[in-house]
Enzyme design. Structure first.
Site, PDB file in Angstrom:
ATOM      1  N   ASP A 119     -32.773 -44.447 -16.475  1.00 49.38           N
ATOM      2  CA  ASP A 119     -33.423 -45.738 -16.694  1.00 49.38           C
ATOM      3  C   ASP A 119     -33.502 -46.562 -15.411  1.00 49.38           C
ATOM      4  O   ASP A 119     -33.728 -47.767 -15.456  1.00 49.38           O
ATOM      5  CB  ASP A 119     -32.653 -46.545 -17.749  1.00 49.38           C
ATOM      6  CG  ASP A 119     -32.963 -46.097 -19.170  1.00 49.38           C
ATOM      7  OD1 ASP A 119     -33.870 -45.251 -19.338  1.00 49.38           O
ATOM      8  OD2 ASP A 119     -32.304 -46.578 -20.107  1.00 49.38           O
ATOM      9  N   ASP A 267     -20.533 -46.777 -28.588  1.00 49.14           N
ATOM     10  CA  ASP A 267     -19.598 -45.673 -28.782  1.00 49.14           C
ATOM     11  C   ASP A 267     -18.604 -45.956 -29.903  1.00 49.14           C
ATOM     12  O   ASP A 267     -18.355 -45.114 -30.770  1.00 49.14           O
ATOM     13  CB  ASP A 267     -18.863 -45.360 -27.477  1.00 49.14           C
ATOM     14  CG  ASP A 267     -18.367 -46.617 -26.751  1.00 49.14           C
ATOM     15  OD1 ASP A 267     -18.471 -47.723 -27.314  1.00 49.14           O
ATOM     16  OD2 ASP A 267     -17.882 -46.487 -25.613  1.00 49.14           O
TER      17      ASP A 267
END
Length: 522
Positions: A119, A267
């Protein structure tokens, strides 16, 4: 006793109660960690059984700690196919070493692929392209995946890359990690247990000795990657994937609903959802994955902000689901403590701020029978947390040092760690409050500087944060506030809070000093 004195006393006491309960919950994890520690004998590379099956380790059949069969017992074409995902954003200083490291895996080339989820908006894109071409020419299955936008940040990158992945397993590494060549060989065998959806390894620190800042970070991370993670696993509590240095079963990700970008700790969010679906996380304390710690204060603060806010966001999102689930009561209580762990900084901040007026109002409290000995009961929390950190940093992790050296290093560093944690309480409290209020903010990455030893420097690194935040200004004011409280206590001949206020003054002063110093680097 005045209303103000009563109110200050009550707020201070309630904050102390919260902190003490948190410390006792940590001690509960230590209990489970120590209770089972000597009953496990899980080898890194156990000899294969003739049937190529899992081998039960430990002395009791109900331990559920499985030793995995060595992959070398199977033909290479039977080894699980793994997609290694490397989500990156502007990592020009470390991307080359990351790719070089991943391509050194001693796993058959045709049984894993490398996807760099790029990105980036700077030179990293071109550096990565060249490395991908270099290793593709050497026969590696490696690809650079570039999205049109950064929607969802890291979670979005992982989500959007799933359709390109061919593997049944996803190994994920952040840009600052340097896993060892045998990482996949040591982790993949555990998935022979079909209930295991995630395997997480312990973080190691390649630059722990770089500065006082890195040494103090290591103290805290060592607790998480020994007592907390292993204690939760051994106590049959919910634990977590730590965003990197672990492997997911693809089926687990899909069954849990996939990566979601509505929190900054995607996460932890996915870990909770997966376990509520019945999947298990296997934490491998004996397998370390080296990584670079943030070497300058503002990078550390950005990392802390993301972790603290994300933890609060995940608690806000997942706690109702946890309490509606079929988990046992003790599992729900420990999961609540886990999800609310970032909130302890808010109560540390409250305790510190209210201890100063309490110092000056204590005379009124004594008139109605409140004695300073009343607060001695809360020492149980301090003793509990000392035990947790001692075990994690002196007993649990081999340091290559004598016991005496490790012990005295701990005696020196632990009080400084407490002071630094207190000094971060304002910054982290802001993050926690924003998380619970649902305030949206961008995913602020932690810059990586390729810092490995004392010869390395980050002073000319383009990713160094140069903007002075309002919290840094207030941290300087709080250092003066608590220094004044020390003087006030001496003047009043009331030394009940003097060490507490000294540590607060030191903690806030240290955070303020290094924040300004690292901002001014050229």
């Amino acid at each position: 006793m005045s209303v103000i004195a009563y109110l200050v006393f009550c707020i201070y006491t309630l904050a102390l109660v919260y902190i003490t309960v948190y410390c006792l919950m940590q001690f509960n994890l230590l209990y489970h960690y120590k209770r089972h520690k000597n009953r496990e004998a899980v080898p890194l590379r156990p000899a294969p059984s003739p049937e190529n099956e899992l081998v039960l380790a430990g002395n009791a059949a109900d331990d559920h700690y499985l030793a995995a069969t060595d992959l070398s017992a199977a033909a290479p074409e039977e080894w699980p196919f793994v997609t290694v995902q490397l989500p990156i954003y502007n990592e020009m200083y470390v991307i080359e070493r990351l790719i070089d490291n991943i391509t050194s895996f001693d796993y058959p080339k045709d049984r894993f692929e490398i996807h760099i989820l790029d990105d980036s908006t700077d030179e990293t894109v071109e550096i990565t392209r060249r490395k991908v071409e270099e290793y593709r020419a050497k026969g590696f299955n490696i690809e650079q995946i570039i999205r049109k936008d950064r929607q969802g940040f890291k979670a979005g990158a992982l989500r959007d890359a799933m359709p390109y992945a061919k593997g049944d397993f996803m190994a994920i590494f952040d840009a600052d990690f340097l896993p060892r060549p045998d990482f996949l060989k040591n982790t993949m065998p555990y998935f022979q247990d079909e209930e295991i959806g995630v395997v997480q390894t312990r973080w190691e620190h390649i630059n722990e000795g770089y500065s006082l800042i890195t040494k103090l970070q290591a103290i805290q991370l060592n607790v998480h990657f020994t007592v907390e993670q292993a204690g939760r696993m051994r106590g049959d509590y919910l634990l977590q994937f730590n965003g990197t240095a672990g492997v997911w079963r693809r089926q687990t990700i899909e069954d849990a609903g996939g990566w979601e970008a509505d929190t900054l700790t995607e996460d932890l969010d996915l870990s909770i959802r997966a376990q509520l679906k019945g999947w298990k996380i296997r934490f491998l304390e004996q397998i370390g994955s080296p990584a670079e710690l943030p070497a300058e204060m503002n990078s550390l603060k950005s990392q802390q902000f993301r972790w603290m806010k994300g933890g609060a966001e995940t608690a806000r999102k997942m706690l109702p689901t946890v309490w509606r689930s079929d988990l046992s009561l003790r599992q729900k209580i420990q999961a609540t403590s886990h999800l609310l762990s970032s909130s302890v900084f808010l109560f540390v901040f409250i305790t510190g701020v209210f201890s100063v007026p309490l110092l000056f109002l204590f005379g009124e409290l004594m008139e109605v029978g409140v004695d300073s000995k009343y607060f001695a009961v809360f020492l149980i929390g301090l003793l509990s947390i000392i035990a947790v950190y001692y075990v994690a940093n002196v007993e649990a992790i081999p340091q290559g040092e004598s016991f005496a050296k490790s012990f005295f290093k701990f005696l020196f560093l632990f009080p400084l760690f407490l002071a630094l944690s207190m000094g971060l309480s304002l910054h982290n409290s802001v993050a926690v409050i924003q998380g619970f209020l649902g305030k949206q903010s961008p995913f602020v990455r932690t810059p990586k500087f390729n810092i490995k030893n004392l010869r390395d420097s980050f002073s000319r690194n383009k990713y160094v944060i140069r903007k002075l935040s309002w919290t840094t200004v207030f941290e300087g004011l709080l250092a003066l506030y608590f220094a004044g409280a020390v003087i006030g206590g001496i003047y009043l001949e009331n030394t009940m809070f003097i060490f507490f206020h000294l540590m607060l003054a030191l903690g806030y002063g240290t955070i303020f000093y290094f924040s300004l110093r690292h901002l001014s680097l050229k």
